[in-house]
Design an enzyme around this catalytic site. Structure first.
Site, PDB file in Angstrom:
ATOM      1  N   THR A  47      13.245  31.172 -78.780  1.00  0.00           N
ATOM      2  CA  THR A  47      13.950  30.259 -79.678  1.00  0.00           C
ATOM      3  C   THR A  47      14.300  29.037 -78.266  1.00  0.00           C
ATOM      4  OG1 THR A  47      15.371  28.237 -80.721  1.00  0.00           O
ATOM      5  CG2 THR A  47      15.539  30.937 -80.485  1.00  0.00           C
ATOM      6  N   ASP A  48      14.773  27.425 -77.732  1.00  0.00           N
ATOM      7  CA  ASP A  48      15.090  27.264 -77.483  1.00  0.00           C
ATOM      8  C   ASP A  48      16.118  26.429 -78.103  1.00  0.00           C
ATOM      9  OD1 ASP A  48      15.083  25.366 -79.204  1.00  0.00           O
ATOM     10  OD2 ASP A  48      13.340  23.888 -78.537  1.00  0.00           O
ATOM     11  N   GLU A  49      16.937  27.203 -78.668  1.00  0.00           N
ATOM     12  CA  GLU A  49      18.185  27.306 -78.442  1.00  0.00           C
ATOM     13  C   GLU A  49      19.075  27.911 -78.047  1.00  0.00           C
ATOM     14  OE1 GLU A  49      19.123  26.150 -83.103  1.00  0.00           O
ATOM     15  OE2 GLU A  49      16.860  25.432 -83.333  1.00  0.00           O
ATOM     16  N   TYR A  76      23.308  31.625 -84.810  1.00  0.00           N
ATOM     17  CA  TYR A  76      21.375  31.887 -84.798  1.00  0.00           C
ATOM     18  C   TYR A  76      21.389  32.000 -83.675  1.00  0.00           C
ATOM     19  CZ  TYR A  76      16.726  30.834 -84.276  1.00  0.00           C
ATOM     20  OH  TYR A  76      15.657  30.359 -84.447  1.00  0.00           O
ATOM     21  N   LYS A  99      20.083  35.338 -81.997  1.00  0.00           N
ATOM     22  CA  LYS A  99      18.494  35.085 -80.958  1.00  0.00           C
ATOM     23  C   LYS A  99      18.788  35.530 -79.370  1.00  0.00           C
ATOM     24  CE  LYS A  99      14.722  34.537 -82.431  1.00  0.00           C
ATOM     25  NZ  LYS A  99      13.600  35.428 -83.065  1.00  0.00           N
TER      26      LYS A  99
END
Ligand code: NAD
Ligand code: TYD
Length: 371
Positions: A134-136, A176, A180
């Site tokens: 993810t970009d997060e 989260y 990741k």
């Protein structure tokens, strides 16, 4: 590449990936491995479940011995790893589950792939471990211009001068994204240490059919339909870069087959929106499709306490993927939202089933509850 293991295939993005691969590659065996948590639902794949090149296995990626056995019995050549706990709000309440699945689960999958592939005479030849992230993991971008302006890479309004690029420093803020990020590091470590052929992609927010209605877009479509309050966090000023899920699945197909070993590719929509503007588009579209007056339901908007550690802005620069592999998003946001709204309104039974939890009881009876 013949036998592909897709993890998390009964979830939102994974189900689109499985459907694409099963339909497009009749010569591949697509093995969908999923624990069927609250987010996994086999009804997402009911249209392809009888295809001869599709197989479902209920398993937990953290169960290393079982995963290794599956690699051996299914003769797995390639992995597309999507299984994860994926909702930021849940990670704030229960970080341990996120560390377990996203970090230890990814590690167990990597180790099983390593042990199995290294046991073959051909070793890592023609093998691939593709990790979906993810970009997060990159943290949050500043909003240098809250009014928005156009950039040279997008015809759409953007809300800052900076974008996430493949070499942007990792700076995760939520449990989260921290989990990741950790899993991404493990994947790269398996390439650097053992020579495993890996590839990692970091994608922006997805939307489209089959997304669990805890996430903004399906939750709000359903609430507008039943005229329930729309809980907008903070002032609704946070910005997300939205990508239609089938465009993500197309990118995954391309990168799985043509992506360079050990590379990272960012995938995004060049499509930044403030949450409050997304909510207004949803209200307008749902009202119109249901034959109500457009914007009739604006008063459902309810500003609530902000999410803890709420990242301000995500925006992906996916020009590397465009330049090297020719990928770009196919849908304009308004088009994608129209399709998405119609899908959720047309599939009321799916929505009711998911919100009532009936599907979980059904699959627990069928496969047992090994949680
Ligand atoms: P999802 O929550 O809809 O689906 C996750 C799936 O993984 C479910 O089917 C669930 O049953 C399965 N799963 C969870 N724990 C498992 C375990 N221990 N063993 C086996 N299976 C397990 O998630 P999604 O939105 O489809 O996201 C898929 C992947 O894409 C995730 O890795 C996520 O981090 C990444 N991603 C998501 C987005 C997004 O906007 N949704 C954006 C970028 C990247
Ligand atoms: P979400 O769909 O949870 O994705 P992510 O947190 O991975 O970006 O949320 C998208 C944005 O919408 C995010 O800025 C949080 C916000 N949001 C709300 O304002 N209200 C809600 O009820 C939800 C679920 C999200």
């Amino acid at each position: 590449m013949k036998n592909i293991l897709v993890t998390g295939g009964a979830g939102f993005i994974g189900s689109h990936v499985v459907r694409l691969f099963v339909s497009k590659y009749p010569d591949y065996k697509v093995v969908n491995l999923d624990k069927l948590t609250y987010a996994g639902n086999l009804a997402n794949l009911s249209d392809i479940e009888d295809r001869p090149n599709y197989k479902f296995i209920k398993a937990d990626i953290c169960d290393y011995e079982r995963i290794l056995e599956i690699f051996k019995t299914e003769h797995i050549d390639g992995v597309i790893h999507l299984a994860a706990e994926s909702h930021v709000d849940r990670s704030i309440k229960d970080p341990f589950t996120f560390a377990r699945t996203n970090v230890m689960g990814t590690l167990s999958l990597l180790q099983a792939a390593k042990v199995y592939w290294e046991s073959l005479p051909s070793g890592y030849k023609e093998k691939k471990f593709y990790h979906i992230s993810t970009d997060e993991v990159y943290g949050a971008l500043a909003m240098t211009d809250p009014q928005g302006h156009k950039s040279d890479i997008s015809s759409h309004e953007v809300y800052g001068d900076d974008f996430f690029r493949e070499d942007t420093k990792y700076d995760p803020h939520s449990p989260y994204s921290a989990a990741k990020a950790s899993s991404d590091h493990f994947v790269r470590a398996y390439h650097d240490t053992y020579g495993m052929p890996t590839v990692v992609t970091n994608c922006s927010n997805n939307y489209g059919p089959y997304q669990f209605p805890e996430k903004l877009i399906p939750l709000f479509i359903n609430n507008i339909r039943y005229r329930k309050p729309l809980p907008v966090y903070g002032r609704g000023e946070n910005v997300r870069d939205w990508l239609y899920v089938e465009d993500h699945a197309r990118a995954i197909d391309l990168i799985f087959h043509r992506g360079k070993e050990a590379e990272t590719y960012n995938i995004g929509g060049f499509n930044e929106w403030k949450n409050i503007d997304v909510v207004k588009i949803l209200i307008k579209t749902v009202d119109r499709v249901l034959g109500r007056k457009e914007f009739e339901d604006l008063d459902l908007i309810t500003y609530v306490t902000d999410r803890q550690g709420h990242d301000l802005r995500y925006a992906i620069d996916s020009s590397k993927l465009k330049r090297e592999l020719g990928w770009k998003p196919s849908l304009q946001f308004e088009e994608g939202i129209e399709k998405t709204v119609r899908w959720y309104l047309d599939n009321e039974a799916w929505m009711n089933n998911v919100t009532s939890g009936d599907y979980q009881r059904y699959y627990e009876e069928m496969y047992g509850d090994d949680k």
